[in-house]
Enzyme design. Structure first.
Site, short mmCIF file in Angstrom:
data_model
loop_
_atom_site.label_atom_id
_atom_site.label_comp_id
_atom_site.label_asym_id
_atom_site.label_seq_id
_atom_site.Cartn_x
_atom_site.Cartn_y
_atom_site.Cartn_z
N ASP A 41 -41.85 -32.70 -72.71
CA ASP A 41 -40.68 -31.88 -73.08
C ASP A 41 -39.90 -32.44 -74.26
O ASP A 41 -38.66 -32.37 -74.29
CB ASP A 41 -39.75 -31.71 -71.86
CG ASP A 41 -40.43 -30.99 -70.71
OD1 ASP A 41 -41.31 -30.16 -70.96
OD2 ASP A 41 -40.09 -31.28 -69.55
N HIS A 85 -39.77 -24.15 -71.75
CA HIS A 85 -39.14 -25.00 -70.74
C HIS A 85 -37.79 -24.38 -70.34
O HIS A 85 -37.02 -23.97 -71.22
CB HIS A 85 -38.93 -26.41 -71.30
CG HIS A 85 -38.33 -27.34 -70.30
ND1 HIS A 85 -39.07 -27.91 -69.28
CD2 HIS A 85 -37.05 -27.77 -70.13
CE1 HIS A 85 -38.27 -28.65 -68.53
NE2 HIS A 85 -37.05 -28.60 -69.03
N ARG A 129 -48.95 -29.76 -65.70
CA ARG A 129 -49.78 -30.97 -65.82
C ARG A 129 -49.45 -31.64 -67.12
O ARG A 129 -49.15 -30.99 -68.12
CB ARG A 129 -51.26 -30.56 -65.87
CG ARG A 129 -52.05 -30.86 -64.63
CD ARG A 129 -53.51 -30.54 -64.90
NE ARG A 129 -54.19 -31.71 -65.46
CZ ARG A 129 -54.82 -32.62 -64.74
NH1 ARG A 129 -54.87 -32.52 -63.43
NH2 ARG A 129 -55.41 -33.66 -65.31
C1 GRF Z 1 -41.04 -21.11 -65.95
O1 GRF Z 1 -39.70 -21.23 -65.61
C2 GRF Z 1 -41.44 -22.16 -66.97
O2 GRF Z 1 -40.46 -22.41 -67.91
C3 GRF Z 1 -41.61 -23.36 -66.07
O3 GRF Z 1 -42.26 -22.86 -64.94
C4 GRF Z 1 -41.94 -21.48 -64.78
C5 GRF Z 1 -43.22 -20.72 -64.79
O4 GRF Z 1 -43.06 -19.38 -64.46
N1 GRF Z 1 -42.27 -24.43 -66.76
P1 GRF Z 1 -44.24 -18.36 -64.63
O5 GRF Z 1 -45.47 -18.97 -63.99
O6 GRF Z 1 -44.46 -18.09 -66.09
O7 GRF Z 1 -43.80 -17.12 -63.88
#
Ligand code: GRF
Length: 201
Positions: free
Chosen positions: A145, A109, A91
């Site tokens: 980001d 990210h 979000r």
């Molecule tokens: C990760 O790759 C994070 O960087 C991205 O969404 C994914 C989330 O994975 N924004 P998790 O929910 O921590 O397993």
């Protein structure tokens, strides 16, 4: 000890990495609340299993973005949170949130920022044909980001990679990077000099 609030939207494997680090005394902080915007997020179960308080704030109950953020801020403040970690939180924030926790929000990210911002960064990397991608932890501002970078880790991209295989390889590094970055913050070792993050050892 820093008090940490983690925001999630789904699986919560980065949250799990933080929970595991805390249980090894490797985080220098305590996760005190996990907030999800999705009621079915698997990360909520991980938090409950670790006896961490949880809250679900849905878009349906707070359709206005500012109201949504006001509610999230309220909960974080009720728990006296020092640091907010976005672990797969899908979000965007309003200024209500950012100004309250300025320089105290960390995101992970799955690309080497500033390349491949936004959703499906690993698929974007494969489609673009890069040979190297990776992951980034950074402080969060209003622009998506784009905040000051804390740490990055490179990951090879192979010719037969799909978004899925690359995502899996990057995720392993995300887990380490998020723990290292949160620990550095909790130890008071991060400072921000305009765009740059300085790691004081
Ligand atoms: C990760 O790759 C994070 O960087 C991205 O969404 C994914 C989330 O994975 N924004 P998790 O929910 O921590 O397993």
């Amino acid at each position: 000890m820093s008090r940490i609030g983690v925001l999630i939207s789904g699986r919560g494997s980065n949250l799990q990495a933080l929970i595991d680090a805390e249980s090894r005394n490797d985080l220098a902080g305590e996760i005190v609340i996990v907030i999800s915007n999705k009621s079915n997020a698997m990360g909520l179960e991980r938090a409950a299993k670790a006896d961490i308080a949880t809250a679900v704030i849905t878009k349906k109950s707070y359709p206005i973005r500012e109201d949504y953020d006001i509610r999230v801020v309220e909960i974080l403040k009720e728990h006296n949170v020092d640091l907010v970690v976005l672990a797969g939180y899908m979000r965007m924030f309003t200024d209500v949130f950012i100004s309250e926790f300025k320089d105290r929000i960390i995101n992970v990210h799955p690309s080497l920022l500033p390349a491949f911002k936004g959703v499906n960064a690993q698929w974007q990397a494969v489609d673009y044909g890069v040979g190297i991608s990776g992951c980034t932890t950074h402080f969060v501002g209003l622009e998506m980001d784009a905040g000051p970078i804390i740490k990055q880790k490179t990951v090879n991209v192979f010719p037969d990679d799909t978004g899925e295989t690359l995502a899996e390889r990057i995720l392993k590094e995300e887990h380490k990077l998020i723990v290292e970055s949160v620990r550095l913050f909790c130890e008071g070792k991060l400072s921000i000099d305009s765009r740059k993050v300085i790691i004081n050892n």
